[in-house]
Motif scaffolding. Sequence first.
Motif, PDB file in Angstrom:
ATOM      1  N   ARG A   6       0.687  -1.136   0.013  1.00  0.00           N
ATOM      2  CA  ARG A   6      -0.023  -0.106  -0.065  1.00  0.00           C
ATOM      3  C   ARG A   6       0.919   1.458  -0.158  1.00  0.00           C
ATOM      4  NH1 ARG A   6      -2.174   3.491   3.398  1.00  0.00           N
ATOM      5  NH2 ARG A   6      -1.196   2.542   5.683  1.00  0.00           N
ATOM      6  N   GLU A   7       0.897   2.604  -1.532  1.00  0.00           N
ATOM      7  CA  GLU A   7       1.761   3.261  -0.951  1.00  0.00           C
ATOM      8  C   GLU A   7       1.235   4.177   0.340  1.00  0.00           C
ATOM      9  OE1 GLU A   7       3.745   4.357  -2.477  1.00  0.00           O
ATOM     10  OE2 GLU A   7       3.268   3.403  -4.751  1.00  0.00           O
ATOM     11  N   LYS A   8       2.230   4.680   1.207  1.00  0.00           N
ATOM     12  CA  LYS A   8       2.212   5.772   1.442  1.00  0.00           C
ATOM     13  C   LYS A   8       1.165   6.707   1.478  1.00  0.00           C
ATOM     14  CE  LYS A   8       6.340   4.265   4.164  1.00  0.00           C
ATOM     15  NZ  LYS A   8       6.731   3.825   5.099  1.00  0.00           N
ATOM     16  N   PRO A   9       0.239   7.272   2.964  1.00  0.00           N
ATOM     17  CA  PRO A   9      -0.321   8.613   2.176  1.00  0.00           C
ATOM     18  C   PRO A   9       0.111  10.146   2.411  1.00  0.00           C
ATOM     19  CG  PRO A   9      -0.724   8.105   4.598  1.00  0.00           C
ATOM     20  CD  PRO A   9       0.609   7.497   4.112  1.00  0.00           C
ATOM     21  N   ASP A  35      -3.415  14.014   2.935  1.00  0.00           N
ATOM     22  CA  ASP A  35      -4.280  12.766   3.372  1.00  0.00           C
ATOM     23  C   ASP A  35      -4.238  13.413   4.979  1.00  0.00           C
ATOM     24  OD1 ASP A  35      -5.239  11.282   0.888  1.00  0.00           O
ATOM     25  OD2 ASP A  35      -3.045  10.681   1.259  1.00  0.00           O
ATOM     26  N   SER A  58      11.343   8.837   8.609  1.00  0.00           N
ATOM     27  CA  SER A  58      10.397   8.225   9.210  1.00  0.00           C
ATOM     28  C   SER A  58       9.565   7.917   8.167  1.00  0.00           C
ATOM     29  CB  SER A  58       9.372   9.127  10.801  1.00  0.00           C
ATOM     30  OG  SER A  58       9.055   9.878   9.813  1.00  0.00           O
ATOM     31  N   ARG A  59       9.668   8.301   7.062  1.00  0.00           N
ATOM     32  CA  ARG A  59       8.810   7.149   6.254  1.00  0.00           C
ATOM     33  C   ARG A  59       9.262   6.398   5.490  1.00  0.00           C
ATOM     34  NH1 ARG A  59       3.957  10.543   3.882  1.00  0.00           N
ATOM     35  NH2 ARG A  59       3.182   9.155   4.060  1.00  0.00           N
ATOM     36  N   ARG A  62       9.987   5.588  -0.474  1.00  0.00           N
ATOM     37  CA  ARG A  62       9.004   6.248  -1.225  1.00  0.00           C
ATOM     38  C   ARG A  62       8.242   7.649   0.061  1.00  0.00           C
ATOM     39  NH1 ARG A  62       8.170   4.791  -5.691  1.00  0.00           N
ATOM     40  NH2 ARG A  62       5.511   4.834  -5.484  1.00  0.00           N
ATOM     41  N   GLY A  63       8.750   7.339   1.320  1.00  0.00           N
ATOM     42  CA  GLY A  63       6.882   8.114   1.952  1.00  0.00           C
ATOM     43  C   GLY A  63       7.751   9.246   2.263  1.00  0.00           C
ATOM     44  N   ARG A  66       6.962  11.686  -0.577  1.00  0.00           N
ATOM     45  CA  ARG A  66       5.119  12.389  -0.131  1.00  0.00           C
ATOM     46  C   ARG A  66       4.573  12.999   1.152  1.00  0.00           C
ATOM     47  NH1 ARG A  66       2.036   8.139  -3.162  1.00  0.00           N
ATOM     48  NH2 ARG A  66       0.882   8.251  -1.864  1.00  0.00           N
ATOM     49  N   THR A  67       6.051  13.491   1.198  1.00  0.00           N
ATOM     50  CA  THR A  67       6.170  14.193   2.910  1.00  0.00           C
ATOM     51  C   THR A  67       5.858  15.855   2.441  1.00  0.00           C
ATOM     52  OG1 THR A  67       6.690  12.207   3.849  1.00  0.00           O
ATOM     53  CG2 THR A  67       7.144  14.349   4.910  1.00  0.00           C
TER      54      THR A  67
END
Length: 303
Positions: A6-9, A35, A58-59, A62-63, A66-67
């Motif tokens: 699942r892709e990170k929000p 999100d 922390s992510r 890929r995260g 998306r931050t």
Amino acid sequence: MAEQVREKPFILHFLTTEKHFSPFDANMASDAGYDSIFTYNNVTLDEITSLVQDAIFSRGPRGVWRTGIFIGGRDMDLAMEMMGKAKKTMFPPFQVSLFADPSGAFTTGAALSAYVFSICRDKLVTNMKGKRVVVFGATGPVGGCASIMCAKEGADVRLVAHSNVEKTAQLAEKYSATYDVTLSCVDGTSDAKKAAIIADAEILLCCASAGVRVISTEMLKNAKGLLIAADVNAVPPSGIEGLDAMSDALPIKGAEWALGLGALAIGSRKYNLQKKMFQMMLDSETSVELDFLSAYDVARKLI
């Protein structure tokens, strides 16, 4: 069967130096597609490093892209300092997107300047090089940004000192050195002085406080060389008498030889610009850094 990853929000960390974060900016970020939006109030410059470090470690690879971090507040210079400190805190692969827009001033100033540029190009069949631009409210963030952007186009930009000539002159000198432009200061501490400044102007930008009438029809009557007048104040009374908030390059009442750019016409362009910049953060598969100069680049492309 392999478990689907699942892709990170998309997460936005909203930092502001003020007691409250801006509902306008929060709405824009949410509508753009974030999100989750987390807010941090009363943030000081010396807290930026620790907050950014918490956001980047922390992510995972890929995260991290998306931050995003959004820097608000009300101070143009402090927002740029905070952005600079945030940049220095990050390093590959721990780099998240940054977007500074205190009080929406960066996107408002960029939308205003790009609008003026487009009217010069499309309606007046000219450019801004050498044009005499006077800026009222130049010590505020919108006026400061617009002054620098117009100077980047080669305009002869003059910051009008409403009350404190020395302070405005110092600001003109500071911005000139910091952003590699040439800005000057003119004394507008009386109505007669303001009228004389306007009489010599080709482009007039009114970026003063909301609900304050700065320029009267009487002051405009001798400004026969005026080509464009723009007012960012949407709260009655208008900053420029005779200029309707909805005016989209229409003649100004009482100064029909000049084209008026109203606050709501500027505001619609600002809205589209800020939305686009939030979407740039969401759409890029790497980190992006957006300040008022990049806002102007985007605004130029949108027109």
